[in-house]
Design a protein around this motif. Structure first.
Motif: not given
Length: 207
Positions: A1-5, A69-72
């Motif tokens: 998710m870091l890549a998306g941010v 999403l589960a990880w976040v």
């Protein structure tokens, strides 16, 4: 998710704004009436559907990937609970499981899968996904940016320093090791004492 941010967010120019939006999502899905919570979740899902890209190694990603999403979700819930157990009013193991069960509804509505419903399942999911974690130039830059972010005022500097040090202290040993961070051993009593005082002040203010 870091890549998306990293690719789709202006967090480097407006970190506080990004944090406020995240805090608003948490507040509305936790305390607001059902209609408001559902509308907030729908809005976030719509944003996630538009966020996609490619990692530096060529791996494609999507913000609506159920496993991401589960990880976040699980790391957020684990972190919130860890902070509450240390700086709030400690709860029992049974109450921890209730917490994971209740927050699972939000994760499912966002499209996360798998979603833990107990502390045991949460810790198992984190352990299972650790092999996929990577430390690279992006993660190092983001960690440096967050932990080195200047306070909004000199008056806020001591509180911010204590909270940031407390955040590093709350990380699991393996997570600190991955980032090359050290627990502030020498100042740990001061860090925990100061953070506890700040937490008590916040709880008093919200009462």
């Amino acid at each position: 998710m870091l890549a998306g941010v990293w690719d789709h967010s202006a967090f480097r120019k407006d970190m506080l704004g990004r944090l406020r939006r995240t805090a608003r999502f948490i507040a509305e899905t936790t305390y607001a009436e059902r209609g408001i919570a559902e509308a907030t979740i729908a809005k976030v899902r719509e944003v996630h559907e538009r966020v996609a890209g490619v990692l530096p190694d060529g791996t494609p990603y999507r913000a609506d990937d159920p496993e991401l999403l589960a990880w976040v979700h699980v790391t957020e819930m684990w972190s919130f609970l860890a902070a509450w157990q240390r700086y709030g009013v400690p709860v029992s193991r049974a109450e921890e499981d209730v917490y994971y069960t209740e927050t699972a509804r939000i994760a499912e509505a966002l499209g996360a899968d798998p979603v833990p419903r107990s502390r045991f399942e949460a810790e198992g999911l984190i352990a299972a996904m650790r092999s996929q974690l990577v430390v690279d130039d992006r993660t190092r830059e983001v960690a440096h940016f967050l932990l080195g972010h200047p306070p909004t005022s000199l008056a806020m500097a001591p509180a911010q320093a204590a909270i940031f040090a407390a955040a590093v202290d709350l990380l699991p040993d393996w997570a600190r090791a991955m980032h090359g961070l050290q627990r502030p051993v020498a100042t740990l009593p001061l860090v925990r004492g100061s953070t506890l005082a700040i937490a008590k002040t916040f709880r008093w203010a919200f009462h």
